[in-house]
Scaffold this motif. Sequence first.
Motif, short mmCIF file in Angstrom:
data_model
loop_
_atom_site.label_atom_id
_atom_site.label_comp_id
_atom_site.label_asym_id
_atom_site.label_seq_id
_atom_site.Cartn_x
_atom_site.Cartn_y
_atom_site.Cartn_z
N LEU A 29 -9.47 -2.70 0.82
CA LEU A 29 -8.14 -3.27 0.60
C LEU A 29 -8.27 -4.73 0.19
O LEU A 29 -9.03 -5.49 0.80
N VAL A 74 -2.05 -1.21 -3.83
CA VAL A 74 -3.05 -0.18 -3.54
C VAL A 74 -2.35 1.17 -3.44
O VAL A 74 -1.34 1.30 -2.73
N ILE A 84 0.86 -1.19 0.00
CA ILE A 84 0.00 0.00 0.00
C ILE A 84 0.89 1.23 0.00
O ILE A 84 1.79 1.35 0.83
#
Length: 801
Positions: free
Chosen positions: A401, A409, A299
């Motif tokens: 997510l 992400v 992420i």
Amino acid sequence: MMATAWFGILGPMDVRVDGRPVALHGPRQERTLAALLLDADRVVTVDQLVDVVWEEPPASARRQIQDLVTRLRRTLVDAGAPADLITTRRAGYLLRPGERGLDARAFESAAALARRTARQDPAGAVAGYREALSLWRGAFLAGISGRTFEAAARIWQERRIAAVEECLALELSLGRHHEVTAEALELVEQHPFRESLVELLMRALHGAGRLADALDVYRLLRKRLADELGLDPGPGLRGLHDTLLRSQAEPAVASVRAAGPVAAMLPPDVYGFTGRDRELARLDALLATAAEQPTALVIAAVTGAPGVGKTALAVHWAHRVRDRFPDGQLYVNLRGFDQSGRPMTPVEAMRAFLDALGVAADRVPAAIEAQTGLYRSLLAGRRMLVVLDNARDAEQVRPLLPGAPGCLVLVTSRDQLPGLIAAEGAHPLRLDLLSDTEARDLLARRLGGERVAADPGATAEIIERCARLPLALAVIAARAATHPDFPLAAIAGELPAVHDNLDAFHAGGPGTQVRCVFSWSHQALSAEAARVFRLLGLHPGPDLGVPSAAALAGLPVERARPLMAELCRAHLLTQPSPGRYTFHDLLRAHAVELTQAFTPEAERRAAEHRLLEHYLRTAHAAALLLNPHRHPVLPAPSGAEAAGERPRDRETALAWFTAESAVLVAAIAQAADHGFDSHAWQLAWAVADFLDRRGMRHEHLAVHTTALAAARRAGDLRGMACAHGHLGRAGAAADRLEEARSHFELALDLHQRLGDLLGQAGACDGLGHVCHRLGRHEEAASWYERAAELHQEHSQRGGRR
């Protein structure tokens, strides 16, 4: 024939001889007998009896125990019990009730037999367990207190609950889900932290087709454990929760993967993007090192002030690397800091993703946890890029997510997202203002290198007065590009000097110097375009089409279209897809400021009314095309009332609802907030079938909750009846059956007061559906029959309401 004594301790103390009750004499005699029964067939010493009879024994306690036992023996013998039932031993006393003389012994024997036969004869074992449990008459030795008896009560209560759980598990294996659900619900209320009971209840609910309720039970336990004990559910219960989510997802996953859709949701790359080499390199490095921990989700969190270029960077980098994600790219603007104050909910964002992934509406579960499970199942084993733009906080992001590695992400936000960084290991990337070199390169890319190089002083002045903010520079570049013959010195000279810094950006405000740049750009517009821009600040949704802008401004569509194009040329609007327009949230904030400053309140309210009329008339017509059997809530339009677009057929109506659904949801809330109560409930009525058809249950509940409040304020019985009916439908679709039943009952009452036969029939149909789902089949049949009668009566009256 010798009399038979029987003792009951699985409840209040009960003593019988040949079935006749025997009265004991006082609490000490009760406690003495209870102590002997707890150790039946074993010697209980005088000292042990002293301890249970008195908390602070007197000096004569041992002699009094002898007297108590003697009187107890005489009481039993006088009732007909054998004289040797209680015998004296050297250390104390012995009570021998026999194999059938003590209910606790009978309970243990019956439960043990059921346990032994469970595998070979589950139905017979259930009967055995039920026989054993029927011996319980209440709390163990109810009414007799003391440490010894309380400890014994805990042990025996555990034995009872264990037998109940074994029995219920067998009943589940026999498919008796509804019966188990009713009993397990009561038991969980009594023992809310007993995870084995919660697991049985979840399995029963799932087997009864109530997955959403099963997930709600897990959510409640998890919250209770966290709030009261600081714990999480155990691995067994977590595993069941994951299994239930997967069970919901599997059919949809199979159908979607068979179809093989590839999502490509990225908006267009920004023309003239330049600079940000350091940040792009960091993102590239993050992608390159993702293999170092192949089990982890990667992420990246791009944060910074508004207008600093977070979205431009994210979209540009996503386009650069999209070939690394062959299974697709997902994108959503979460509107975390939208001027309307209404961020996109995770449910709305999830719905957009599931649509893009090819999940049919009837495959989308009601609960957000189940939707997340489906979404993560779809992404498992895939390489996808997920861009979550303009997030408000970590809580808005978490449900979106992916759950497995392979995906990346990219989140953008004005918030620093410390929770996402700490808990999910997101990699922070703070975006600052452009450097002087980057700002100069941006202008050169937009205006041409020769023009910028020809007047370095004016270029530097433009950069300074735009405070090196990318959004402000883009606006000025648009102005200069549309006037290629204007010297840059002239452009720079028109810009106000910068007096403030960008501290206001960190508090979410637009910033004084940026406001000045925007104000100048606004002043450069034609008078009509400037008026349209100001009025766009009244629009509630994330984007709009030309007909909506025309309605807002009170202009013909043919006149509004070139004005929207003028706003795009000035970079005050963007066109992310054909026919749809939006603007940066700072520009939206500026439009709101301008309309409040320069547009009288009466004109603002008239514009809002025109816009709501446009949406209501169009939505009403489209709703009747989707479902011609619905009875209109508006009269046929004529003259000035003929506002709105006119969808040609069912396909164009569906396409219009698809494009405008997010706007309509926002418009309903705005109408209710601003006193347009009739528009609020009527718009909710119009959009109801589309939301239901698309499985947008949360939006369905939200808009009709708003509609009900608006209709109540207006005292509109028809609106209240419609809202209750739709809340019943939405509640039933979300498995909130008792709540749905209540709404249908209220709708029926209101339609009866209105004399609306069709409305009554619809409410009766809804009640029949809910009762059928609740297993109340006779009641359901009665409601269905009543609905049929009402339809027939309506037809006999010639279709009149």
